[in-house]
Design an enzyme around this catalytic site. Structure first.
Site, PDB file in Angstrom:
ATOM      1  N   PHE A 112       0.675  -1.393   0.100  1.00  0.00           N
ATOM      2  CA  PHE A 112       0.112   0.059   0.202  1.00  0.00           C
ATOM      3  C   PHE A 112       0.919   1.408  -0.232  1.00  0.00           C
ATOM      4  CE2 PHE A 112      -2.129   2.819   3.421  1.00  0.00           C
ATOM      5  CZ  PHE A 112      -2.652   3.906   2.576  1.00  0.00           C
ATOM      6  N   ASN A 126       8.015 -10.173  -2.145  1.00  0.00           N
ATOM      7  CA  ASN A 126       7.997 -10.923  -2.499  1.00  0.00           C
ATOM      8  C   ASN A 126       6.287 -10.996  -2.488  1.00  0.00           C
ATOM      9  OD1 ASN A 126       6.496 -10.726   0.132  1.00  0.00           O
ATOM     10  ND2 ASN A 126       7.689 -12.437   1.247  1.00  0.00           N
ATOM     11  N   LEU A 170      10.339  -0.818   3.169  1.00  0.00           N
ATOM     12  CA  LEU A 170       9.012  -0.722   3.900  1.00  0.00           C
ATOM     13  C   LEU A 170       8.506  -2.726   3.677  1.00  0.00           C
ATOM     14  CD1 LEU A 170       9.664   2.003   2.156  1.00  0.00           C
ATOM     15  CD2 LEU A 170       7.228   1.879   2.852  1.00  0.00           C
ATOM     16  N   TYR A 204       5.571  -7.966  15.981  1.00  0.00           N
ATOM     17  CA  TYR A 204       5.117  -6.534  14.924  1.00  0.00           C
ATOM     18  C   TYR A 204       6.124  -5.773  15.696  1.00  0.00           C
ATOM     19  CZ  TYR A 204       3.981  -3.172  11.763  1.00  0.00           C
ATOM     20  OH  TYR A 204       3.568  -1.809  11.318  1.00  0.00           O
ATOM     21  N   LYS A 237       9.960  -4.256  14.368  1.00  0.00           N
ATOM     22  CA  LYS A 237      10.183  -3.005  14.578  1.00  0.00           C
ATOM     23  C   LYS A 237      11.484  -2.320  15.169  1.00  0.00           C
ATOM     24  CE  LYS A 237       7.593  -2.027  10.665  1.00  0.00           C
ATOM     25  NZ  LYS A 237       8.002  -2.096   9.739  1.00  0.00           N
ATOM     26  N   THR A 241      -1.623   5.052   8.129  1.00  0.00           N
ATOM     27  CA  THR A 241      -2.050   6.009   7.682  1.00  0.00           C
ATOM     28  C   THR A 241      -3.104   4.759   6.533  1.00  0.00           C
ATOM     29  OG1 THR A 241       0.020   6.496   6.861  1.00  0.00           O
ATOM     30  CG2 THR A 241      -0.538   5.989   5.158  1.00  0.00           C
ATOM     31  N   ARG A 270      -7.594  -3.968   8.530  1.00  0.00           N
ATOM     32  CA  ARG A 270      -7.732  -2.520   9.479  1.00  0.00           C
ATOM     33  C   ARG A 270      -8.457  -1.812   9.309  1.00  0.00           C
ATOM     34  NH1 ARG A 270      -1.038  -0.993   7.106  1.00  0.00           N
ATOM     35  NH2 ARG A 270      -1.704  -2.226   5.203  1.00  0.00           N
TER      36      ARG A 270
HETATM   37  P1  NAD Z   1       1.479  -3.707   3.186  1.00  0.00           P
HETATM   38  O1  NAD Z   1       1.466  -4.871   4.243  1.00  0.00           O
HETATM   39  O2  NAD Z   1       0.488  -3.167   2.154  1.00  0.00           O
HETATM   40  O3  NAD Z   1       2.839  -3.279   2.369  1.00  0.00           O
HETATM   41  C1  NAD Z   1       4.399  -4.117   2.599  1.00  0.00           C
HETATM   42  C2  NAD Z   1       4.597  -4.792   1.889  1.00  0.00           C
HETATM   43  O4  NAD Z   1       6.036  -5.610   2.393  1.00  0.00           O
HETATM   44  C3  NAD Z   1       4.283  -5.960   0.985  1.00  0.00           C
HETATM   45  O5  NAD Z   1       3.795  -5.745  -0.801  1.00  0.00           O
HETATM   46  C4  NAD Z   1       4.552  -7.431   1.056  1.00  0.00           C
HETATM   47  O6  NAD Z   1       4.533  -8.035   0.088  1.00  0.00           O
HETATM   48  C5  NAD Z   1       6.272  -6.700   1.548  1.00  0.00           C
HETATM   49  N1  NAD Z   1       6.845  -7.881   1.991  1.00  0.00           N
HETATM   50  C6  NAD Z   1       6.738  -8.449   3.043  1.00  0.00           C
HETATM   51  N2  NAD Z   1       7.282  -9.530   3.575  1.00  0.00           N
HETATM   52  C7  NAD Z   1       8.004  -9.026   2.914  1.00  0.00           C
HETATM   53  C8  NAD Z   1       9.181 -10.162   2.475  1.00  0.00           C
HETATM   54  N3  NAD Z   1      10.387 -10.864   3.538  1.00  0.00           N
HETATM   55  N4  NAD Z   1      10.450  -9.666   1.275  1.00  0.00           N
HETATM   56  C9  NAD Z   1       9.610  -8.875   0.541  1.00  0.00           C
HETATM   57  N5  NAD Z   1       8.457  -7.917   0.329  1.00  0.00           N
HETATM   58  C10 NAD Z   1       7.469  -7.970   1.513  1.00  0.00           C
HETATM   59  O7  NAD Z   1       1.311  -2.358   4.282  1.00  0.00           O
HETATM   60  P2  NAD Z   1       1.884  -1.387   4.260  1.00  0.00           P
HETATM   61  O8  NAD Z   1       0.773  -0.247   4.970  1.00  0.00           O
HETATM   62  O9  NAD Z   1       2.069  -0.425   3.120  1.00  0.00           O
HETATM   63  O10 NAD Z   1       3.042  -0.874   5.482  1.00  0.00           O
HETATM   64  C11 NAD Z   1       4.356  -0.319   4.387  1.00  0.00           C
HETATM   65  C12 NAD Z   1       5.635  -0.373   5.665  1.00  0.00           C
HETATM   66  O11 NAD Z   1       4.404   0.497   7.041  1.00  0.00           O
HETATM   67  C13 NAD Z   1       5.344  -1.480   6.461  1.00  0.00           C
HETATM   68  O12 NAD Z   1       6.647  -1.694   6.953  1.00  0.00           O
HETATM   69  C14 NAD Z   1       4.275  -0.919   7.872  1.00  0.00           C
HETATM   70  O13 NAD Z   1       5.306  -1.772   8.912  1.00  0.00           O
HETATM   71  C15 NAD Z   1       5.027   0.351   7.903  1.00  0.00           C
HETATM   72  N6  NAD Z   1       4.122   0.953   8.529  1.00  0.00           N
HETATM   73  C16 NAD Z   1       2.483   1.147   7.733  1.00  0.00           C
HETATM   74  C17 NAD Z   1       1.494   1.653   8.366  1.00  0.00           C
HETATM   75  C18 NAD Z   1       0.215   2.223   8.352  1.00  0.00           C
HETATM   76  O14 NAD Z   1      -0.677   2.316   9.126  1.00  0.00           O
HETATM   77  N7  NAD Z   1      -0.164   1.303   6.642  1.00  0.00           N
HETATM   78  C19 NAD Z   1       1.474   2.374  10.529  1.00  0.00           C
HETATM   79  C20 NAD Z   1       3.494   1.833  10.507  1.00  0.00           C
HETATM   80  C21 NAD Z   1       4.516   1.505   9.721  1.00  0.00           C
HETATM   81  N1  UDP Z   2     -11.268  -2.141  14.226  1.00  0.00           N
HETATM   82  C1  UDP Z   2     -12.864  -2.040  14.785  1.00  0.00           C
HETATM   83  N2  UDP Z   2     -12.962  -2.102  13.557  1.00  0.00           N
HETATM   84  C2  UDP Z   2     -12.083  -3.059  12.315  1.00  0.00           C
HETATM   85  C3  UDP Z   2     -10.957  -3.318  12.414  1.00  0.00           C
HETATM   86  C4  UDP Z   2     -10.514  -2.301  13.235  1.00  0.00           C
HETATM   87  O1  UDP Z   2     -12.508  -1.171  15.569  1.00  0.00           O
HETATM   88  O2  UDP Z   2     -12.745  -4.192  10.969  1.00  0.00           O
HETATM   89  C5  UDP Z   2     -10.175  -0.667  15.123  1.00  0.00           C
HETATM   90  C6  UDP Z   2      -9.061  -1.518  15.897  1.00  0.00           C
HETATM   91  O3  UDP Z   2      -9.087  -2.416  17.260  1.00  0.00           O
HETATM   92  C7  UDP Z   2      -8.507  -0.686  15.882  1.00  0.00           C
HETATM   93  C8  UDP Z   2      -8.219   0.823  14.971  1.00  0.00           C
HETATM   94  O4  UDP Z   2      -9.230   0.503  14.771  1.00  0.00           O
HETATM   95  O5  UDP Z   2      -8.847   0.010  17.868  1.00  0.00           O
HETATM   96  C9  UDP Z   2      -7.269   1.052  14.256  1.00  0.00           C
HETATM   97  O6  UDP Z   2      -7.225  -0.790  14.343  1.00  0.00           O
HETATM   98  P1  UDP Z   2      -6.244  -1.310  12.431  1.00  0.00           P
HETATM   99  O7  UDP Z   2      -5.857  -2.884  12.819  1.00  0.00           O
HETATM  100  O8  UDP Z   2      -6.483  -0.372  11.404  1.00  0.00           O
HETATM  101  O9  UDP Z   2      -5.171  -0.920  13.530  1.00  0.00           O
HETATM  102  P2  UDP Z   2      -3.771  -1.412  14.481  1.00  0.00           P
HETATM  103  O10 UDP Z   2      -3.845   0.718  15.069  1.00  0.00           O
HETATM  104  O11 UDP Z   2      -4.775  -1.454  16.366  1.00  0.00           O
HETATM  105  O12 UDP Z   2      -2.435  -1.056  14.066  1.00  0.00           O
END
Ligand code: NAD
Ligand code: UDP
Length: 333
Positions: A11, A32, A73, A145, A149, A175, A186
């Site tokens: 994403f 992957n 990421l 997780y 991290k 995000t 999510r």
């Molecule tokens: P996402 O799952 O859409 O993207 C993660 C990507 O990493 C995927 O395309 C997945 O296939 C790839 N991936 C996972 N393991 C892999 C591996 N071993 N080798 C190669 N590719 C691999 O999630 P996202 O929401 O886009 O998150 C991206 C990054 O940002 C993550 O590291 C996540 O922890 C961090 N992050 C996201 C959020 C959020 O709210 N979206 C919040 C905090 C941190």
């Molecule tokens: N949540 C919810 N309903 C859903 C999915 C999530 O109420 O269908 C809540 C979850 O319990 C958390 C918040 O929404 O309090 C954000 O959840 P998410 O899984 O998006 O990310 P988190 O911040 O927990 O990693």
């Protein structure tokens, strides 16, 4: 500039690829596809400055062209997904981070780690500044997780200080936006899919827990800005909005944006240790990067609902009136 985006078919990663290409970079995306989708980068398939390498970053990396920046990421990011891939999540944050740091060292590239607000766990300090050390369980349902991290952060700092790699750490808060996998469990994709299908919207627990939702365009702008500040004493920077909302309020806003009549129901959360409050202190991002989020929540959610609507209708149109898809179900709610 040539940038490598590990997790670039995910994403946030796919939007980062778009932003880097738009500023003129060559982009190598390595993924992957374990939680990402080829769909997310299909529109780049014929781009002359884009390449997708389908590989697991835990395994030895293939020969790659010289790069100037490495954005890491790659990691499952949704609670049900990292719970179901617990060992893989720890490995990509440990061994995957090590391999990508070694690559950055070899190429003299800047390294940016996508860390998370989950390093603060269920915070006892509110809002959360980068100096807060967190309230995290080493064995709880989110530990694969959160601790993955935290280790990735420690390794990044150690590698930078000991081996001279320029690095930076982004602690990304929740995000949302287009391309979030509608099935990843999510909150935003669940609520939008449920609202568009007129299904009950599943608020976990009492819905009084809070999140501060940041539009993906803002998060990506922060990541790009942060890369320019990578140093051998890595800055650690929160990226997120201060617009903190209760989850039940988020459900109401999504329902209104989707013009839906879905009921809002309470169910048990499938993954425990749900942080009660979350809001970043973004003073450092503002002073170091001149960065503040720009997209207001309601506008960002409307834009995201429109993207899902188009996707769902496109898919259903293609099935010629066949029975509608069941909405994505949060795992075992
Ligand atoms: P996402 O799952 O859409 O993207 C993660 C990507 O990493 C995927 O395309 C997945 O296939 C790839 N991936 C996972 N393991 C892999 C591996 N071993 N080798 C190669 N590719 C691999 O999630 P996202 O929401 O886009 O998150 C991206 C990054 O940002 C993550 O590291 C996540 O922890 C961090 N992050 C996201 C959020 C959020 O709210 N979206 C919040 C905090 C941190
Ligand atoms: N949540 C919810 N309903 C859903 C999915 C999530 O109420 O269908 C809540 C979850 O319990 C958390 C918040 O929404 O309090 C954000 O959840 P998410 O899984 O998006 O990310 P988190 O911040 O927990 O990693």
């Amino acid at each position: 500039m040539r940038s490598l985006v590990a997790g670039g078919a995910g994403f946030i990663g796919s939007h980062l690829c778009d932003a880097l290409l738009a500023r003129g970079d060559e982009v190598v995306c390595i993924d992957n596809l374990c939680t990402g989708r080829r769909d997310n980068v299909d529109h780049l398939a014929w781009h002359p400055r884009f390449a997708l390498v389908e590989r697991d970053v835990v395994e030895p990396l293939p020969p790659l062209p010289a790069v100037d920046a490495v954005f890491h990421l790659a990691s499952p990011a949704s609670p049900p997904r990292y719970r179901d891939r617990a060992v893989e999540t720890l490995r990509v944050n440990a061994e995957g981070t090590r391999r990508l740091l070694a690559l950055a060292e070899e190429h003299g590239a800047a390294f940016v780690l996508a860390s998370t607000s989950e390093v603060y766990g269920d915070p006892l300090v509110h809002p959360q500044p980068e100096t807060y050390r967190g309230n995290v369980s080493t064995t709880g349902p989110r530990s694969m997780y959160d601790e993955g991290k935290r280790y990735a952060e420690a390794l990044t700092v150690a590698w930078a200080r000991q081996r001279g790699v320029r690095a930076a750490i982004a602690r990304i808060f929740n995000t949302y936006g287009p391309r979030m996998d509608p099935d990843d469990g999510r909150v935003v994709p669940n609520f939008i899919a449920q609202a568009l299908h007129e299904e009950p919207m599943t608020v976990y627990g009492d819905g009084a827990q809070t999140r501060s939702l940041c539009h993906v365009s803002d998060t990506v702008a922060g990541l790009v800005a942060l890369a320019a500040h990578a140093t051998m004493d890595p800055p650690v920077v929160n990226l997120g909005t201060r617009d903190e909302r209760k989850v039940r309020e988020i459900a109401e806003i999504v329902r209104s944006c989707a013009e839906s009549r879905s009921r809002i129901v309470r169910v048990d959360a499938p993954v425990g240790d749900d942080p009660r409050r979350r809001r970043p202190d973004i003073t450092r991002a503002r002073s170091l990067l001149g960065w503040t989020p720009r997209v207001p929540l309601e506008a960002g959610l409307r834009d995201t609902v429109a993207w899902y609507r188009e996707r769902i209708h496109g898919r259903e149109g293609a099935r010629h009136g066949a029975r509608r898809h069941a909405p994505p179900r949060p795992a075992r709610a």
